[in-house]
Design a protein around this motif. Structure first.
Motif, PDB file in Angstrom:
ATOM      1  N   GLU A 150     -38.614 -15.123  44.151  1.00  0.00           N
ATOM      2  CA  GLU A 150     -38.934 -13.894  43.426  1.00  0.00           C
ATOM      3  C   GLU A 150     -40.216 -14.057  42.615  1.00  0.00           C
ATOM      4  O   GLU A 150     -41.022 -13.119  42.519  1.00  0.00           O
ATOM      5  N   ALA A 151     -40.426 -15.245  42.043  1.00  0.00           N
ATOM      6  CA  ALA A 151     -41.642 -15.509  41.272  1.00  0.00           C
ATOM      7  C   ALA A 151     -42.875 -15.439  42.163  1.00  0.00           C
ATOM      8  O   ALA A 151     -43.912 -14.875  41.782  1.00  0.00           O
ATOM      9  N   ILE A 152     -42.762 -15.999  43.375  1.00  0.00           N
ATOM     10  CA  ILE A 152     -43.883 -15.970  44.313  1.00  0.00           C
ATOM     11  C   ILE A 152     -44.180 -14.536  44.748  1.00  0.00           C
ATOM     12  O   ILE A 152     -45.338 -14.103  44.790  1.00  0.00           O
ATOM     13  N   PHE A 184     -47.741 -12.749  44.044  1.00  0.00           N
ATOM     14  CA  PHE A 184     -48.496 -12.990  45.275  1.00  0.00           C
ATOM     15  C   PHE A 184     -49.812 -12.221  45.320  1.00  0.00           C
ATOM     16  O   PHE A 184     -50.849 -12.751  45.705  1.00  0.00           O
ATOM     17  N   LYS A 185     -49.780 -10.947  44.931  1.00  0.00           N
ATOM     18  CA  LYS A 185     -50.991 -10.121  45.021  1.00  0.00           C
ATOM     19  C   LYS A 185     -52.093 -10.601  44.076  1.00  0.00           C
ATOM     20  O   LYS A 185     -53.272 -10.269  44.257  1.00  0.00           O
ATOM     21  N   ASN A 186     -51.718 -11.395  43.069  1.00  0.00           N
ATOM     22  CA  ASN A 186     -52.698 -11.896  42.102  1.00  0.00           C
ATOM     23  C   ASN A 186     -53.235 -13.278  42.465  1.00  0.00           C
ATOM     24  O   ASN A 186     -54.130 -13.785  41.786  1.00  0.00           O
ATOM     25  N   ALA A 195     -50.959 -21.627  50.147  1.00  0.00           N
ATOM     26  CA  ALA A 195     -49.967 -22.563  49.613  1.00  0.00           C
ATOM     27  C   ALA A 195     -48.604 -21.886  49.489  1.00  0.00           C
ATOM     28  O   ALA A 195     -47.564 -22.484  49.812  1.00  0.00           O
ATOM     29  N   ALA A 196     -48.593 -20.637  49.039  1.00  0.00           N
ATOM     30  CA  ALA A 196     -47.339 -19.892  48.867  1.00  0.00           C
ATOM     31  C   ALA A 196     -46.630 -19.706  50.208  1.00  0.00           C
ATOM     32  O   ALA A 196     -45.423 -19.934  50.326  1.00  0.00           O
ATOM     33  N   LYS A 197     -47.378 -19.283  51.219  1.00  0.00           N
ATOM     34  CA  LYS A 197     -46.789 -19.057  52.544  1.00  0.00           C
ATOM     35  C   LYS A 197     -46.278 -20.369  53.144  1.00  0.00           C
ATOM     36  O   LYS A 197     -45.202 -20.411  53.751  1.00  0.00           O
ATOM     37  N   ILE A 221     -47.618 -19.163  39.203  1.00  0.00           N
ATOM     38  CA  ILE A 221     -46.256 -18.623  39.263  1.00  0.00           C
ATOM     39  C   ILE A 221     -45.436 -19.099  38.056  1.00  0.00           C
ATOM     40  O   ILE A 221     -44.218 -19.200  38.110  1.00  0.00           O
ATOM     41  N   GLN A 222     -46.175 -19.394  36.975  1.00  0.00           N
ATOM     42  CA  GLN A 222     -45.581 -19.701  35.668  1.00  0.00           C
ATOM     43  C   GLN A 222     -44.803 -21.010  35.635  1.00  0.00           C
ATOM     44  O   GLN A 222     -43.800 -21.136  34.924  1.00  0.00           O
ATOM     45  N   LEU A 223     -45.254 -22.012  36.408  1.00  0.00           N
ATOM     46  CA  LEU A 223     -44.650 -23.344  36.354  1.00  0.00           C
ATOM     47  C   LEU A 223     -45.577 -24.289  35.600  1.00  0.00           C
ATOM     48  O   LEU A 223     -46.795 -24.058  35.524  1.00  0.00           O
TER      49      LEU A 223
END
Length: 287
Positions: free
Chosen positions: A5-7, A11-13, A21-23, A58-60
């Protein structure tokens, strides 16, 4: 914090490299669990710094926290069938099982309403009104919805075709698409390669692509001109059905109301048919 959910939220940002990396994370969580940020960067063609900045985005706190969350959430995730059973076992503990399940469906529909932009919905309806021909596809868990949508669009506006890879000549069908055609791809986890490939080929032919899916970063996103997220990929795809069909019903209602002249013409055509040869009334007998 739920990692997926965080990703999806951020994602758009993300930068282009951070999106890679996200994908890669969602497709290959085991790689992130055991490899360093530098190794991941080399694998996907970005710098180690980009991978670490993705974590911050993603706020980690950093890559170590990301690895911890991957091991706890993504590697231990149940199958959608497991998720479905677990959620129903919880409801079974309540006194009114029927109402509990249906109330949960209502909740999913309300969540979906929050995911859908009214402006995007209006664009979708206008596109389905003006387009020359509509093609719809969906496989496995998405097939029933694709079949219903193509049938109902055929009733209210005509020129709607359900594409079935098992029976249709896909190359011939796709070759008939152009900029006057609209291709609707319904694609839920686990995402079928055939659906994504058809959307890719249809887009190359000039067709307008509408994606209906369960995630803002689902594979169909790469080819969709318009994307609708119906249901969270964190939940079972079986539970997606009520929200999905409610959304599709809203689409049909929008097309019917905003193109009422054509709808009226279609209605009159149906009423002229000698329907007694095809249908039987309640309590009636076959002739």
């Amino acid at each position: 914090m739920i990692l997926k959910e965080a990703i999806e939220k951020e994602f758009k940002n993300l930068s282009k490299g951070q999106r890679k990396a996200a994908k890669y994370l969602l497709d290959n969580p085991k790689e992130f669990a055991v490899k360093s940020a530098g190794e991941i960067g080399k694998r996907i063609g970005v710098s180690e710094t980009t991978v670490i900045r993705f974590c911050y985005s993603i706020q980690l706190s950093g890559y170590s926290e990301l690895q911890k969350m991957v091991r706890e959430q993504l590697l231990k995730a149940n199958s959608t069938l497991g998720q479905y059973l677990s959620s129903k076992v919880e409801l079974a503990e309540k006194p009114e099982f029927l109402s509990s399940v249906m109330e949960k469906d209502c909740l999913h529909i309300r969540e979906t309403i929050q995911n859908i932009s009214q402006d995007d919905f209006d664009v979708l309806v206008k596109r389905l009104i003006k387009t020359k021909k509509v093609y719809v596809t969906g496989l496995r868990s998405s097939f029933a919805a694709a079949s219903w949508l193509s049938f109902t669009l055929g009733v209210v506006r005509g020129n709607a075709k359900l594409i079935r890879p098992d029976t249709d000549d896909l190359l011939l069908t796709i070759s008939e698409m152009d900029e006057e055609a609209t291709f609707i791809a319904i694609s839920f986890d686990r995402y079928m390669k055939d659906t994504i490939k058809m959307a890719e080929l249809a887009k190359k032919q000039g067709a307008y692509i509408i994606g209906i899916t369960d995630s803002a970063i689902a594979p169909i996103k790469d080819h969709a001109d318009l994307l609708f997220q119906i249901h969270s990929s964190e939940k079972s795809t079986i539970d997606a059905a009520p929200a999905l069909f409610s959304f599709l019903n809203a689409v049909i209602a929008g097309v019917s109301i905003q193109d009422c002249d054509r709808f009226q013409t279609r209605k009159e055509q149906y009423e002229k048919l000698e329907s007694e040869h095809f249908f039987i009334q309640p309590g009636g007998k076959m002739v």
